[in-house]
Scaffold this motif. Structure first.
Motif, PDB file in Angstrom:
ATOM      1  N   ILE B  63       0.850  -1.193   0.000  1.00  0.00           N
ATOM      2  CA  ILE B  63       0.000   0.000   0.000  1.00  0.00           C
ATOM      3  C   ILE B  63       0.886   1.243   0.000  1.00  0.00           C
ATOM      4  CG2 ILE B  63      -1.803   1.299   1.212  1.00  0.00           C
ATOM      5  CD1 ILE B  63      -2.660  -1.283   2.579  1.00  0.00           C
ATOM      6  N   THR B  64       0.581   2.188  -0.874  1.00  0.00           N
ATOM      7  CA  THR B  64       1.209   3.504  -0.784  1.00  0.00           C
ATOM      8  C   THR B  64       0.096   4.539  -0.792  1.00  0.00           C
ATOM      9  OG1 THR B  64       1.423   3.622  -3.179  1.00  0.00           O
ATOM     10  CG2 THR B  64       3.344   2.867  -1.956  1.00  0.00           C
ATOM     11  N   GLY B  65       0.251   5.551   0.047  1.00  0.00           N
ATOM     12  CA  GLY B  65      -0.783   6.573   0.127  1.00  0.00           C
ATOM     13  C   GLY B  65      -0.197   7.916   0.504  1.00  0.00           C
ATOM     14  N   SER B  66      -1.030   8.937   0.386  1.00  0.00           N
ATOM     15  CA  SER B  66      -0.595  10.280   0.768  1.00  0.00           C
ATOM     16  C   SER B  66      -1.773  11.042   1.354  1.00  0.00           C
ATOM     17  CB  SER B  66      -0.012  11.017  -0.441  1.00  0.00           C
ATOM     18  OG  SER B  66      -0.985  11.135  -1.447  1.00  0.00           O
ATOM     19  N   GLY B  67      -1.453  12.174   1.962  1.00  0.00           N
ATOM     20  CA  GLY B  67      -2.492  13.006   2.552  1.00  0.00           C
ATOM     21  C   GLY B  67      -2.967  12.531   3.909  1.00  0.00           C
ATOM     22  N   PHE B  68      -2.133  11.740   4.588  1.00  0.00           N
ATOM     23  CA  PHE B  68      -2.519  11.220   5.900  1.00  0.00           C
ATOM     24  C   PHE B  68      -2.015  12.140   7.024  1.00  0.00           C
ATOM     25  CE2 PHE B  68      -2.905   7.527   3.238  1.00  0.00           C
ATOM     26  CZ  PHE B  68      -4.023   6.890   3.741  1.00  0.00           C
ATOM     27  N   THR B  69      -2.666  12.060   8.166  1.00  0.00           N
ATOM     28  CA  THR B  69      -2.213  12.791   9.342  1.00  0.00           C
ATOM     29  C   THR B  69      -0.752  12.429   9.597  1.00  0.00           C
ATOM     30  OG1 THR B  69      -4.444  12.464  10.208  1.00  0.00           O
ATOM     31  CG2 THR B  69      -2.784  13.364  11.719  1.00  0.00           C
ATOM     32  N   PRO B  70       0.150  13.415   9.531  1.00  0.00           N
ATOM     33  CA  PRO B  70       1.581  13.100   9.578  1.00  0.00           C
ATOM     34  C   PRO B  70       2.011  12.549  10.937  1.00  0.00           C
ATOM     35  CG  PRO B  70       1.225  15.473   9.633  1.00  0.00           C
ATOM     36  CD  PRO B  70      -0.114  14.853   9.379  1.00  0.00           C
ATOM     37  N   ASN B  71       3.057  11.752  10.883  1.00  0.00           N
ATOM     38  CA  ASN B  71       3.677  11.187  12.097  1.00  0.00           C
ATOM     39  C   ASN B  71       2.665  10.490  13.002  1.00  0.00           C
ATOM     40  OD1 ASN B  71       6.248  12.397  11.376  1.00  0.00           O
ATOM     41  ND2 ASN B  71       5.378  14.345  12.039  1.00  0.00           N
ATOM     42  N   GLN B 168      -8.737   2.394   5.735  1.00  0.00           N
ATOM     43  CA  GLN B 168      -7.663   3.004   6.519  1.00  0.00           C
ATOM     44  C   GLN B 168      -8.271   4.071   7.409  1.00  0.00           C
ATOM     45  OE1 GLN B 168      -5.381   4.004   2.869  1.00  0.00           O
ATOM     46  NE2 GLN B 168      -3.641   3.043   3.909  1.00  0.00           N
ATOM     47  N   HIS B 169      -7.858   4.084   8.648  1.00  0.00           N
ATOM     48  CA  HIS B 169      -8.474   4.970   9.630  1.00  0.00           C
ATOM     49  C   HIS B 169      -7.491   6.049  10.071  1.00  0.00           C
ATOM     50  CE1 HIS B 169     -11.864   2.069  10.321  1.00  0.00           C
ATOM     51  NE2 HIS B 169     -10.930   1.220   9.916  1.00  0.00           N
ATOM     52  N   GLY B 170      -8.056   7.119  10.624  1.00  0.00           N
ATOM     53  CA  GLY B 170      -7.248   8.190  11.183  1.00  0.00           C
ATOM     54  C   GLY B 170      -7.199   9.403  10.284  1.00  0.00           C
ATOM     55  N   LEU B 171      -7.706  10.514  10.768  1.00  0.00           N
ATOM     56  CA  LEU B 171      -7.719  11.743   9.983  1.00  0.00           C
ATOM     57  C   LEU B 171      -7.565  12.935  10.932  1.00  0.00           C
ATOM     58  CD1 LEU B 171     -10.817  12.792  10.656  1.00  0.00           C
ATOM     59  CD2 LEU B 171     -11.391  11.120   8.892  1.00  0.00           C
ATOM     60  N   ASP B 172      -7.349  14.079  10.331  1.00  0.00           N
ATOM     61  CA  ASP B 172      -7.061  15.291  11.097  1.00  0.00           C
ATOM     62  C   ASP B 172      -8.150  16.317  10.793  1.00  0.00           C
ATOM     63  OD1 ASP B 172      -5.901  17.398  12.458  1.00  0.00           O
ATOM     64  OD2 ASP B 172      -4.478  17.847  10.853  1.00  0.00           O
ATOM     65  N   ALA B 173      -9.246  16.216  11.554  1.00  0.00           N
ATOM     66  CA  ALA B 173     -10.419  17.026  11.216  1.00  0.00           C
ATOM     67  C   ALA B 173     -10.209  18.523  11.467  1.00  0.00           C
ATOM     68  CB  ALA B 173     -11.634  16.535  12.011  1.00  0.00           C
ATOM     69  N   ASN B 174      -9.409  18.867  12.468  1.00  0.00           N
ATOM     70  CA  ASN B 174      -9.244  20.297  12.772  1.00  0.00           C
ATOM     71  C   ASN B 174      -7.913  20.866  12.279  1.00  0.00           C
ATOM     72  OD1 ASN B 174      -7.773  18.844  14.612  1.00  0.00           O
ATOM     73  ND2 ASN B 174      -8.368  20.073  16.402  1.00  0.00           N
ATOM     74  N   GLY B 175      -7.226  20.110  11.453  1.00  0.00           N
ATOM     75  CA  GLY B 175      -6.083  20.653  10.727  1.00  0.00           C
ATOM     76  C   GLY B 175      -4.897  21.061  11.569  1.00  0.00           C
ATOM     77  N   ASN B 176      -4.658  20.360  12.704  1.00  0.00           N
ATOM     78  CA  ASN B 176      -3.474  20.694  13.497  1.00  0.00           C
ATOM     79  C   ASN B 176      -2.405  19.608  13.404  1.00  0.00           C
ATOM     80  OD1 ASN B 176      -4.747  18.750  14.947  1.00  0.00           O
ATOM     81  ND2 ASN B 176      -4.844  19.894  16.884  1.00  0.00           N
ATOM     82  N   ASP B 177      -2.503  18.785  12.353  1.00  0.00           N
ATOM     83  CA  ASP B 177      -1.502  17.763  12.062  1.00  0.00           C
ATOM     84  C   ASP B 177      -1.347  16.705  13.147  1.00  0.00           C
ATOM     85  OD1 ASP B 177      -1.020  18.843   9.621  1.00  0.00           O
ATOM     86  OD2 ASP B 177       0.926  19.732  10.111  1.00  0.00           O
ATOM     87  N   LYS B 178      -2.387  16.488  13.929  1.00  0.00           N
ATOM     88  CA  LYS B 178      -2.316  15.401  14.913  1.00  0.00           C
ATOM     89  C   LYS B 178      -3.728  14.973  15.307  1.00  0.00           C
ATOM     90  CE  LYS B 178      -2.099  18.618  18.800  1.00  0.00           C
ATOM     91  NZ  LYS B 178      -1.380  19.102  19.974  1.00  0.00           N
ATOM     92  N   TYR B 179      -3.807  13.827  15.965  1.00  0.00           N
ATOM     93  CA  TYR B 179      -5.077  13.391  16.535  1.00  0.00           C
ATOM     94  C   TYR B 179      -5.235  14.064  17.896  1.00  0.00           C
ATOM     95  CZ  TYR B 179      -4.347   9.384  13.341  1.00  0.00           C
ATOM     96  OH  TYR B 179      -4.116   8.574  12.256  1.00  0.00           O
ATOM     97  N   ASP B 180      -6.378  14.698  18.121  1.00  0.00           N
ATOM     98  CA  ASP B 180      -6.602  15.264  19.442  1.00  0.00           C
ATOM     99  C   ASP B 180      -8.083  15.215  19.795  1.00  0.00           C
ATOM    100  OD1 ASP B 180      -6.811  17.148  17.312  1.00  0.00           O
ATOM    101  OD2 ASP B 180      -7.046  18.737  18.805  1.00  0.00           O
TER     102      ASP B 180
END
Lengths: 235, 264
Positions: B63-71, B168-180
């Motif tokens: 699998i290769t992908g892009s646009g995921f919540t970094p780190n 695939q799970h996990g996204l950054d809804a509020n755009g701060n580059d992390k899950y919070d």
């Protein structure tokens, strides 16, 4: 909205429709237009998004859209091994055997000039992906079953009978001739998003030094409804 | 139109001398392509391409992908069923039944089915590892994600695999580059499984897809040796049918020139 009845009112209705398109309904239309057709949108969701009561009414919130759901194009059939291949335009009608890979990873070929062979490492004809069928152009001083393959034209039909009793019908998209030294592996064997068929034979100039034809001829075709012989249907 | 070289007369039937043998291929072997997209309208910005190679009970996943919540780790699974023939699909935004603007894992499950295989980086791949975020692939600082693993499938699963979906799970809804927790609160899905304090951002689906393409799995090398060159004078119908052709090979060009010379 009954905007199509009454010929005399057509112009008025058109104007009304135009005005409507610029106002509330336009938002829904915009939302719908941004949706991918592969996954029919829920008008309810789009409307709800457009009518979001979140106070900040200065600019309407963008209509929510999902990305396209990628699925195969057209019909695909379940797996079933091919038993017979017919090419009406070439008067070819022959049975199909299995072909595997040689130890050097070249494809096996039939041991006679009359049969065609299906490469068992490829999808069966009608399954998603490129199904590979090969036969000889020549065999022991006689014409092989695919002798005239290079004369096929786009739009012509190929039929493959299958063990499950169904017939997979294909329509030719392209006929190519490629030097074996630069065989287009990806184009012939690579990923496709519908059920396709490749008919392969030798072609081109025979090189007496190597004992091989220098080229391969490849017919590229895709699955069509077997009930529509000329790819036309009413409705 | 006599076009064949005289050399053909002396040549053995060398274009086709190999007897067919066992290929060892299983009936359900195949190489499939899946395009994973945010069909949910979850605004994940993520997309991936998965190549799935089935060989008997061995499953090779790339699998290769892009646009995921970094780190951040991205849980990923095969969803669906190995026993039912239900028609699973990827959810659209219509699956957001509670109207919070996100299709959650629970809201998506009825569409894409339960977890069948957890695509972890190591160790267990059963549904039990569905939330094993410490063994899930982590997107790099640019939000790119890559994954490679060979997995031994449960008996009989190979035949069903092409009907499954990868989510695939996990996204950054509020755009701060992390899950919070500030973005969408606590994961109701994780909590339902007894795990508290996981952000909803970490479990909401980012991409979904199923098999959309296929290729020849074990590609043959080179061209196909289908012709033994023994029909004197008639074997170039193919050329005539095609009309002008490209003789890209040096040998081809050489032989063609010789032929023209003889004809003239």
């Amino acid at each position: 909205m009954g905007i199509t009845s009454g010929r005399g009112r057509l112009r008025t209705v058109s104007a009304t429709a135009a005005v409507l398109a610029l106002s509330g309904t336009g938002l829904v239309a915009y939302g719908l237009s941004k949706q991918d057709t592969a996954t029919p949108p829920s008008p309810g969701r789009s409307t709800a998004a457009a009518e979001s009561p979140s106070g900040a009414a200065s600019s309407p919130p963008p209509a929510r859209k999902g990305a396209a759901y990628a699925v195969p194009q057209g019909d695909v059939l379940d797996r079933s091994q091919p038993t017979r291949v017919r090419i009406p335009s070439l008067k070819v009608d022959t049975d199909v055997i299995d072909l595997g890979l040689q130890p050097n990873r070249r494809m096996e070929v039939p041991q006679n000039g009359k049969q065609a062979g299906w490469f068992t490492g490829s999808p069966t004809p009608g399954q998603l992906g490129p199904s590979i069928v090969a036969a000889h152009v020549t065999w022991q001083s006689k014409r092989g079953v695919f002798f005239e393959l290079g004369a096929m034209k786009p739009g012509q039909r190929i039929e493959v009978d299958r063990q499950d009793g169904t017939t997979a019908a294909f329509q030719v998209d392209q006929v190519g001739q490629y030097p074996k030294a630069s065989f287009p592996t990806e184009k012939v064997y690579g990923t496709v998003d519908r059920a396709e068929l490749r008919l392969i034979t030798c072609g081109g100039v025979y090189d007496g030094d190597s004992g091989h034809h220098l080229d391969n001829i490849v017919v590229f075709a895709h699955l069509v409804p077997s009930t529509a012989p000329h790819a036309h249907h009413t409705g | 139109m006599r076009t064949t070289t005289k050399l053909a007369l002396a040549a053995p039937a060398a274009c086709a001398m190999i007897f067919a043998g066992a290929s060892g291929a299983h009936a359900d072997d195949g190489t499939y392509t899946m395009k994973l997209t945010d069909t949910m309208g979850n605004n994940s910005g993520s997309h991936s391409t998965a190549t799935v190679h089935v060989m008997g009970d061995q499953l090779k996943v790339h699998i290769t992908g892009s646009g995921f919540t970094p780190n951040s780790p991205h849980a990923q699974h095969f969803h669906g069923s190995f026993s039912e023939n239900k028609n699973f699909t990827c959810p659209t935004s219509a699956a957001d039944t509670n109207g919070d603007g996100q299709v959650s894992t629970e809201e998506g499950l009825p569409m894409y089915g339960d977890i069948m295989i957890s695509l972890t980086t190591k160790g267990d791949t059963s549904p039990k590892s569905g939330l094993a975020v410490d063994r899930m692939p982590v997107a790099d600082a640019q939000g790119n994600l890559s994954y490679d693993r060979t997995i031994t499938l449960p008996a009989g699963a190979g035949a069903k695999l092409k009907n499954l979906h990868i989510v695939q799970h996990g996204l950054d809804a509020n755009g701060n580059d992390k899950y919070d927790l500030d973005a969408l609160g606590e994961s109701t899905f994780a909590k339902s499984l007894g795990v508290s304090g996981i952000p909803q951002e970490a479990t909401n689906p980012a991409t979904c897809g199923t098999v959309s393409g296929a290729s020849v799995g074990a590609e043959p090398t080179g061209g196909v040796d289908t012709g033994d060159g023994t029909t004197q004078g008639v074997e170039d119908v193919g050329i005539l049918g095609l009309g002008a052709l490209t003789l890209a090979g040096a040998g081809g060009a050489w032989a063609y020139r010789r032929r023209l010379g003889r004809q003239s």
